[in-house]
Design a protein around this motif. Structure first.
Motif: not given
Lengths: 141, 251
Positions: A86, A128-131, A133
């Motif tokens: 992250k 997993h998030a690519t950006r 928050a």
């Protein structure tokens, strides 16, 4: 007999030369990638701060860190920011003209630029998030 | 041999027994005091079984037609629906019960019960479904192969499967196509806070119903432990001997 052998040798030399010449003129047939470092990372670099590990260590060993860290995080709940994926995304994501973060695995972005060159598949971002928050959102480190 | 010699010395036995009890108490008391003043876990320490996270749900306060907990969970974890309720991920749902004899309708939120002896963990072929030391039952997505055996095994139907490729996940809740997921007691909040609140408990309190209490079952001073000591509560399907972490009042 002697003449034919020498002609043969000459021909072989010519052929080798023909093959070698283009290689000598163009050492790599594919351009090395230009890496989009990411918004926060570029700022850090300008300030003289580095990544969490030296660049050559990161290049060769980042998967070792991530694979070890993920077991510790999921199973033991250890969430230090040092080797957190992250955190990588938070630092290395680039921002587009509209001020929105761009997905880090899209073309030309940080992870993709090297992985495309090295032809290594990148499947972290299936889950997993690519950006990071949203900018300024609660929970940003 | 006379009978008198056969009799054990009861006085001596009594004295030894009492000393042993006092010694045991002296050994235990410092331990319990240490627990109550223990600080929150540092981020680089592993979780320990000194804590057991659990939930106490008061069904008498749960309102028919309210789904604040469901909405809050979906928002917190980015569980966007595809418009297909049968296969969309559902970590918490409202269940309506009707007593046939009296006609009384009870409504309650049903979520992963975070059992002490989870059947999903027993059946998982890869070990992806596991119970963390502090009692939270999780799916390790790195190891999950998406066989869905855990979904079959769960008596509470708490687990969901992700059928489609996802984008723009919430950074704190990675989830992806081909893996199973379920309520994780907002583990990202739990690990980040001294007094964590799950999204559902927070939303319920915000609505004013206060039906959901989340906390450390092993801490006698926590709200959940104090309330569970006062008010009768039960597990759902206690006959399965799973020792769930979620208990329900009024049902």
């Amino acid at each position: 007999m002697q003449a034919r052998r020498s002609v043969l040798r000459g021909l072989v030399a010519l052929l080798l030369g023909a093959v070698a010449l283009p290689a000598a003129a163009d050492p790599s047939r594919v351009d090395l990638p230009s890496i989009a470092l990411g918004e926060a990372a570029s700022l850090a670099k300008a300030k003289g701060e580095g990544c969490v590990e030296p660049t050559d260590v990161i290049r060769s060993d980042h998967m070792k860190f991530l694979l070890h860290q993920r077991d510790q995080t999921v199973i033991e709940g250890i969430r230090t920011q040092h080797h957190s994926l992250k955190e990588c995304v938070q630092c290395h994501a680039s921002v587009d003209d509209g001020g929105e973060y761009m997905p880090i695995d899209s073309e030309g972005q940080f992870c993709e630029s090297c992985h495309d060159y090295a032809s290594v598949s990148l499947d972290c971002f299936d889950c997993h998030a690519t950006r990071p928050a949203k900018r300024g959102a609660v929970g940003d480190p | 041999m006379s009978d008198e010699h056969e009799q054990p010395d009861l006085e001596r036995r009594h004295f030894i027994g009492q000393s042993a009890a006092v010694a045991a108490a002296a050994a235990v008391v410092p331990g319990t005091i240490l627990h109550t003043i223990a600080k929150a876990r540092a981020l680089d320490e592993p979780v320990s079984s000194d804590i057991r996270w659990g939930m106490l749900i008061d069904t008498t306060q749960c309102v028919t037609g309210c789904d604040a907990c469901v909405t809050a969970c979906n928002d917190e974890h980015g569980l966007t629906g595809q418009g297909r309720p049968e296969t969309d991920s559902q970590w918490i749902r409202k269940v309506h019960l009707k007593d046939k004899a009296t006609g009384k309708v009870t409504t309650l939120p049903m979520l992963c019960q975070h059992c002490e002896h989870p059947p999903c963990v027993d059946v998982c072929p890869t070990g992806a479904s596991f119970k963390r030391a502090d009692g939270i039952v999780l799916v390790n997505m790195h190891t999950c192969i998406g066989c869905r055996y855990c979904m079959m095994a769960c008596p509470y139907k708490a687990r969901s499967f992700v059928h489609e490729a996802l984008t723009d996940q919430v950074p704190d809740t990675p989830r992806g196509k081909g893996c199973v997921d379920s309520c994780n007691f907002c583990v990202h909040r739990v690990d980040a806070s001294d007094q964590p609140q799950t999204a559902c408990a927070e939303a319920c309190a915000k609505e004013g119903h206060r039906a959901i209490v989340f906390g450390n079952l092993k801490d006698p001073n926590s709200e959940i432990a104090r309330r569970a000591k006062l008010v009768p509560s039960r597990q759902i399907r206690p006959d399965l001997d799973l020792n769930t972490g979620v208990r329900y009042e009024g049902v």
